[in-house]
Design a protein around this motif. Sequence first.
Motif, PDB file in Angstrom:
ATOM      1  N   VAL A 187      51.024   4.808   7.301  1.00 29.98           N
ATOM      2  CA  VAL A 187      50.073   5.899   7.103  1.00 29.98           C
ATOM      3  C   VAL A 187      50.434   6.620   5.807  1.00 29.98           C
ATOM      4  CG1 VAL A 187      49.335   8.166   7.980  1.00 29.98           C
ATOM      5  CG2 VAL A 187      49.522   6.226   9.540  1.00 29.98           C
ATOM      6  N   VAL A 188      49.435   6.934   5.011  1.00 33.76           N
ATOM      7  CA  VAL A 188      49.644   7.703   3.783  1.00 33.76           C
ATOM      8  C   VAL A 188      49.663   9.180   4.153  1.00 33.76           C
ATOM      9  CG1 VAL A 188      48.760   8.274   1.494  1.00 33.76           C
ATOM     10  CG2 VAL A 188      48.525   5.941   2.383  1.00 33.76           C
ATOM     11  N   SER A 189      50.788   9.827   3.902  1.00 33.01           N
ATOM     12  CA  SER A 189      50.958  11.234   4.269  1.00 33.01           C
ATOM     13  C   SER A 189      50.228  12.136   3.274  1.00 33.01           C
ATOM     14  CB  SER A 189      52.442  11.596   4.288  1.00 33.01           C
ATOM     15  OG  SER A 189      52.946  11.667   2.955  1.00 33.01           O
ATOM     16  N   GLN A 190      50.201  13.438   3.576  1.00 31.22           N
ATOM     17  CA  GLN A 190      49.566  14.390   2.675  1.00 31.22           C
ATOM     18  C   GLN A 190      50.349  14.559   1.381  1.00 31.22           C
ATOM     19  OE1 GLN A 190      48.960  17.855   5.165  1.00 31.22           O
ATOM     20  NE2 GLN A 190      46.985  17.097   5.864  1.00 31.22           N
ATOM     21  N   GLU A 191      51.585  14.078   1.364  1.00 34.57           N
ATOM     22  CA  GLU A 191      52.368  14.067   0.123  1.00 34.57           C
ATOM     23  C   GLU A 191      52.182  12.755  -0.628  1.00 34.57           C
ATOM     24  OE1 GLU A 191      53.850  14.697   3.162  1.00 34.57           O
ATOM     25  OE2 GLU A 191      53.605  16.861   2.947  1.00 34.57           O
ATOM     26  N   LEU A 192      51.232  11.933  -0.143  1.00 37.55           N
ATOM     27  CA  LEU A 192      50.897  10.638  -0.745  1.00 37.55           C
ATOM     28  C   LEU A 192      52.041   9.638  -0.673  1.00 37.55           C
ATOM     29  CD1 LEU A 192      48.786  11.779  -3.842  1.00 37.55           C
ATOM     30  CD2 LEU A 192      48.016  11.145  -1.540  1.00 37.55           C
ATOM     31  N   ARG A 193      52.893   9.777   0.335  1.00 33.89           N
ATOM     32  CA  ARG A 193      53.919   8.784   0.626  1.00 33.89           C
ATOM     33  C   ARG A 193      53.473   7.973   1.833  1.00 33.89           C
ATOM     34  NH1 ARG A 193      58.134  10.499   2.791  1.00 33.89           N
ATOM     35  NH2 ARG A 193      57.486  12.651   3.256  1.00 33.89           N
ATOM     36  N   THR A 194      53.748   6.687   1.826  1.00 34.32           N
ATOM     37  CA  THR A 194      53.426   5.844   2.974  1.00 34.32           C
ATOM     38  C   THR A 194      54.591   5.861   3.948  1.00 34.32           C
ATOM     39  OG1 THR A 194      52.002   4.420   1.643  1.00 34.32           O
ATOM     40  CG2 THR A 194      52.770   3.539   3.738  1.00 34.32           C
ATOM     41  N   ILE A 195      54.319   6.284   5.181  1.00 30.14           N
ATOM     42  CA  ILE A 195      55.362   6.416   6.197  1.00 30.14           C
ATOM     43  C   ILE A 195      54.936   5.640   7.437  1.00 30.14           C
ATOM     44  CG2 ILE A 195      56.112   8.680   5.370  1.00 30.14           C
ATOM     45  CD1 ILE A 195      54.533   9.917   7.741  1.00 30.14           C
ATOM     46  N   PRO A 196      55.891   5.185   8.262  1.00 33.17           N
ATOM     47  CA  PRO A 196      55.526   4.614   9.572  1.00 33.17           C
ATOM     48  C   PRO A 196      55.180   5.748  10.528  1.00 33.17           C
ATOM     49  CG  PRO A 196      57.911   4.595   9.295  1.00 33.17           C
ATOM     50  CD  PRO A 196      57.338   5.133   8.019  1.00 33.17           C
ATOM     51  N   TYR A 197      54.032   5.641  11.193  1.00 32.70           N
ATOM     52  CA  TYR A 197      53.587   6.728  12.064  1.00 32.70           C
ATOM     53  C   TYR A 197      53.121   6.148  13.387  1.00 32.70           C
ATOM     54  CZ  TYR A 197      51.719  11.380  13.135  1.00 32.70           C
ATOM     55  OH  TYR A 197      51.502  12.619  13.702  1.00 32.70           O
TER      56      TYR A 197
END
Length: 376
Positions: free
Chosen positions: A286-296
Amino acid sequence: MSNPMDPAALHHAIENVHRAGVPGLFAEVWDGDRVWRGAAGVADVTTGRPVTPDLRHRVGSVTKTFTAAAVLRQVERGRIGLDAPAGRYLPELLPGERGRTITVRMLLDHTSGLAEYLPYAYPSLKPFPDLARTGPESLEENRYTRFDRIELIELGLAAPPAGAPGSTPGFYSNTNYLLLCELLEAVTGTSAEECITRDVIERAGLRDTELPASPRIDGPHSRMYESWFGMLEPPRDFSEFDMSWVGPSASLISTVGDLNRFYGLLFAGEIVAPSTLAEMRRTVPVVSQELRTIPYGLGLHPMDPAPDPSRTGDFWGHGGSAWGAGTLAMGTLDGRRRMCVAVNLQRWNVLDASGRPQPHAVDAALTALYRAALCG
């Protein structure tokens, strides 16, 4: 393996975060049966009132774990199908093809493709999520604005989609979690706030946790200072703010002690069943609001306190940010090592000429505190 908790190192680390520029912060750390509580700095820069570890605080998107747990409790009761079309329960909000293709799981793990409503509710925050390129004018203008949840959802639904339903990476969006609140109301006949309070907050025995009904925080709490990337100097107090702009997707008020208790009980299978917790831990990118891709996962994701990529997956939890208030809560799945840290300053990084937030001493000091808390 983590080393034993070192109270002296934790005291040193929390003081360093304050020295680096955070007015005040407080934390609680568990290592088996040992508990450390600490605080550094002030809760009010005008009066010099000190912070203490028991203060109430806005915890932002940590709320999403609570909302997800409430939805999953209804899944366990058979009232909601985790992989059922969301339009089955919300035909007016999600009619037609969109309602048939977006599932409840996709709302929980942000793979619905629905856009974030925030830049439309706060026009001066465009373009979103690149908040760094915008000014903070809307925050003061809307301090006491009472937003309607349906209207916010409709803004997100009307915006250009962030992606196709079910595609990855997903895109983190508060629109998903406000729809989940409407889903709770549709299947229970009571408000989302009542469902979350009854099925999660009260079930966990949390005495200082609530979804607020007014812009004010009851009980002892810190002021909450928003810097907005150095554009607000000195940082402005936004501890009094109407949180209807995020509702039960990010408005929770809690304490570091309550959050540690909650995640400990969640990981022990006492909030939702162990099989449901396993579903919460099924992650997608998932692309976070900080524009980093994280496992969610489902309102929960693996976190790395070091950071050290080899350790990702050892710790699970959620972080959250409200105007002026930040919180990070995480722990091991066996519940032995848990940490919750709250800070009363947000967006302290100043911007370079291209609009990118620059590294700040607070970043390194917080990383050192997380490492001391969870890794020893």
